[in-house]
Scaffold this motif. Structure first.
Motif, PDB file in Angstrom:
ATOM      1  N   TRP A 116      38.322   0.618  20.944  1.00 27.25           N
ATOM      2  CA  TRP A 116      39.522   0.756  21.778  1.00 27.25           C
ATOM      3  C   TRP A 116      39.182   0.510  23.252  1.00 27.25           C
ATOM      4  O   TRP A 116      39.903  -0.171  23.981  1.00 27.25           O
ATOM      5  N   LYS A 117      38.035   1.057  23.688  1.00 18.19           N
ATOM      6  CA  LYS A 117      37.591   0.837  25.060  1.00 18.19           C
ATOM      7  C   LYS A 117      37.246  -0.630  25.286  1.00 18.19           C
ATOM      8  O   LYS A 117      37.586  -1.218  26.315  1.00 18.19           O
ATOM      9  N   ALA A 118      36.561  -1.225  24.292  1.00 21.58           N
ATOM     10  CA  ALA A 118      36.194  -2.641  24.400  1.00 21.58           C
ATOM     11  C   ALA A 118      37.423  -3.537  24.464  1.00 21.58           C
ATOM     12  O   ALA A 118      37.386  -4.617  25.062  1.00 21.58           O
ATOM     13  N   ASN A 119      38.524  -3.079  23.877  1.00 28.59           N
ATOM     14  CA  ASN A 119      39.784  -3.835  23.900  1.00 28.59           C
ATOM     15  C   ASN A 119      40.660  -3.447  25.086  1.00 28.59           C
ATOM     16  O   ASN A 119      41.890  -3.604  25.035  1.00 28.59           O
ATOM     17  N   MET A 120      40.009  -2.920  26.131  1.00 27.79           N
ATOM     18  CA  MET A 120      40.717  -2.559  27.369  1.00 27.79           C
ATOM     19  C   MET A 120      41.811  -1.525  27.104  1.00 27.79           C
ATOM     20  O   MET A 120      42.901  -1.579  27.656  1.00 27.79           O
ATOM     21  N   TYR A 121      41.509  -0.578  26.207  1.00 30.69           N
ATOM     22  CA  TYR A 121      42.402   0.535  25.894  1.00 30.69           C
ATOM     23  C   TYR A 121      43.767   0.053  25.385  1.00 30.69           C
ATOM     24  O   TYR A 121      44.794   0.693  25.627  1.00 30.69           O
ATOM     25  N   ASN A 122      43.760  -1.052  24.674  1.00 30.54           N
ATOM     26  CA  ASN A 122      44.991  -1.607  24.111  1.00 30.54           C
ATOM     27  C   ASN A 122      45.075  -1.209  22.637  1.00 30.54           C
ATOM     28  O   ASN A 122      44.377  -1.759  21.787  1.00 30.54           O
ATOM     29  N   GLY A 123      45.944  -0.241  22.346  1.00 31.09           N
ATOM     30  CA  GLY A 123      46.064   0.246  20.985  1.00 31.09           C
ATOM     31  C   GLY A 123      46.691  -0.739  20.030  1.00 31.09           C
ATOM     32  O   GLY A 123      46.493  -0.660  18.812  1.00 31.09           O
ATOM     33  N   HIS A 124      47.442  -1.709  20.556  1.00 32.61           N
ATOM     34  CA  HIS A 124      48.115  -2.672  19.692  1.00 32.61           C
ATOM     35  C   HIS A 124      47.139  -3.642  19.036  1.00 32.61           C
ATOM     36  O   HIS A 124      47.447  -4.223  17.991  1.00 32.61           O
ATOM     37  N   VAL A 125      45.985  -3.840  19.644  1.00 37.11           N
ATOM     38  CA  VAL A 125      45.015  -4.775  19.068  1.00 37.11           C
ATOM     39  C   VAL A 125      43.798  -4.044  18.495  1.00 37.11           C
ATOM     40  O   VAL A 125      42.818  -4.678  18.100  1.00 37.11           O
ATOM     41  N   THR A 126      43.865  -2.716  18.451  1.00 40.59           N
ATOM     42  CA  THR A 126      42.773  -1.924  17.898  1.00 40.59           C
ATOM     43  C   THR A 126      43.255  -1.268  16.611  1.00 40.59           C
ATOM     44  O   THR A 126      44.163  -0.446  16.635  1.00 40.59           O
ATOM     45  N   ALA A 127      42.670  -1.658  15.523  1.00 33.12           N
ATOM     46  CA  ALA A 127      43.086  -1.125  14.231  1.00 33.12           C
ATOM     47  C   ALA A 127      41.870  -0.654  13.448  1.00 33.12           C
ATOM     48  O   ALA A 127      40.767  -1.206  13.583  1.00 33.12           O
ATOM     49  N   TYR A 128      42.076   0.363  12.646  1.00 34.69           N
ATOM     50  CA  TYR A 128      40.988   0.893  11.823  1.00 34.69           C
ATOM     51  C   TYR A 128      41.128   0.339  10.405  1.00 34.69           C
ATOM     52  O   TYR A 128      42.222   0.326   9.838  1.00 34.69           O
ATOM     53  N   ASP A 129      40.016  -0.112   9.853  1.00 35.93           N
ATOM     54  CA  ASP A 129      40.028  -0.702   8.517  1.00 35.93           C
ATOM     55  C   ASP A 129      39.836   0.399   7.472  1.00 35.93           C
ATOM     56  O   ASP A 129      38.717   0.820   7.191  1.00 35.93           O
ATOM     57  N   TRP A 130      40.945   0.834   6.896  1.00 35.89           N
ATOM     58  CA  TRP A 130      40.881   1.892   5.893  1.00 35.89           C
ATOM     59  C   TRP A 130      40.326   1.389   4.566  1.00 35.89           C
ATOM     60  O   TRP A 130      40.052   2.182   3.658  1.00 35.89           O
ATOM     61  N   ALA A 131      40.164   0.082   4.432  1.00 34.25           N
ATOM     62  CA  ALA A 131      39.664  -0.486   3.178  1.00 34.25           C
ATOM     63  C   ALA A 131      38.138  -0.433   3.078  1.00 34.25           C
ATOM     64  O   ALA A 131      37.567  -0.797   2.051  1.00 34.25           O
ATOM     65  N   LEU A 132      37.452   0.017   4.130  1.00 32.89           N
ATOM     66  CA  LEU A 132      35.995   0.095   4.097  1.00 32.89           C
ATOM     67  C   LEU A 132      35.536   1.016   2.967  1.00 32.89           C
ATOM     68  O   LEU A 132      36.166   2.036   2.683  1.00 32.89           O
ATOM     69  N   ALA A 133      34.425   0.646   2.345  1.00 34.58           N
ATOM     70  CA  ALA A 133      33.928   1.402   1.191  1.00 34.58           C
ATOM     71  C   ALA A 133      33.584   2.843   1.538  1.00 34.58           C
ATOM     72  O   ALA A 133      33.683   3.730   0.685  1.00 34.58           O
ATOM     73  N   MET A 134      33.199   3.090   2.783  1.00 35.19           N
ATOM     74  CA  MET A 134      32.790   4.449   3.158  1.00 35.19           C
ATOM     75  C   MET A 134      33.969   5.413   3.231  1.00 35.19           C
ATOM     76  O   MET A 134      33.794   6.632   3.211  1.00 35.19           O
TER      77      MET A 134
END
Length: 290
Positions: free
Chosen positions: A239-257
């Motif tokens: 999120w920080k790397a994306n300049m605190y833009n939540g619209h382009v920051t998404a979490y991948d819930w499909a990860l095996a972990m």
């Protein structure tokens, strides 16, 4: 910061300076800075206005190097601001410190259960996840050796280690989990909010932390565990790397972990909140009902 703060009021400028200091300065309790110490004292003065509280010393991080130098335990709200009427503490500070020392090895990086908010007589606590066997064994052994360092010769330590190692191996989990549960009950905790997205966090094929929900002996059955998997610091780094833009920051819930699912047992604390819980992974912006 002593001159920047007033004992009468903390203004917007003070808050800005504190946040600026926080962003630029890492927390190192063994090498504290003057500003950090001043902020700690100011926090105690502000707590004193509205609460009766006690403090547990953690000056050199002897209890936890990730916690402040003074651990504030709020007891109850004052009826009047800055009411100085002497009332006996409901906690025994010596007993509490001893319970913390027993329980500190049970959670990751010694981040034991600690109250941080008092609301309507109820504590909201924070803590880390449960320690894995490797950390629990290593930390408890280190504590044991250090506690003996100034009281025994090296020969006496050497002779006593085998028994100590056997004790940890044979009953390590039950012992430390028991101390952790004692501390939870001491603060009258009823609900545990489990935010882990996985059942156990592993690195190099070794489980380093786990959550209460997968305790094999079901030791935490006296508590209501609310499984609320939520992304950790890794997402906020993106999120920080994306300049605190939540619209382009998404979490991948499909990860095996991500093997932890939402599980909220029926209870007032869940039912009284008007939230469509099952929708939180799909579209968070629509998870709240009118």
């Amino acid at each position: 910061m002593a001159s920047e703060f007033s004992s009468d009021i903390v203004g917007e400028d003070d808050t800005y300076k504190l946040l600026t200091h926080f962003v630029k300065t890492s927390h190192r309790i063994k090498n504290p800075d003057i500003r950090g110490e001043t902020v700690m004292e100011m926090c105690c003065l502000l707590f004193q206005r509205d609460y009766k509280f006690m403090t547990v010393p953690n000056m050199q991080g002897e209890l936890c190097s990730h916690y402040p130098m003074k651990l504030v335990v709020l007891e109850y709200e004052r009826e009047e601001p800055a009411d100085d009427k002497e009332v006996e503490s409901q906690y025994d500070p010596i007993q509490l410190e001893q319970m913390i020392r027993f329980a500190r090895c049970s959670r990751c990086r010694s981040r034991f259960v600690m109250p941080v908010i008092l609301f309507e007589g109820k504590h909201v606590c924070r803590s880390a996840t449960l320690s894995g066997a490797a950390e629990m064994f290593g930390r408890s052994t280190k504590d044991y050796i250090l506690s003996r360092r100034f009281h025994n010769s090296l020969e006496k330590i050497k002779n006593s280690l085998p028994h100590h190692f056997f004790y940890i191996r044979s009953d390590m989990f039950s012992t430390f989990r028991g101390h952790d549960i004692d501390l939870l009950k001491f603060f009258d905790v009823h609900y545990i909010c489990d935010l882990m997205v996985e059942k156990k966090k592993t690195k190099f094929k070794m489980a380093i932390t786990s959550s209460e929900k997968v305790d094999k002996e079901n030791r935490y059955s006296d508590f209501t565990i609310l499984q609320m998997p939520y992304p950790g610091c890794e997402l906020f780094k993106d999120w920080k790397a994306n300049m605190y833009n939540g619209h382009v920051t998404a979490y991948d819930w499909a990860l095996a972990m991500n093997d932890s699912d939402l599980d909220l047992p029926k209870s007032p604390i869940v039912e009284d909140v008007q939230v469509e819980w099952q929708a939180y992974r799909v579209n968070p912006s629509k998870a709240y009902t009118d």
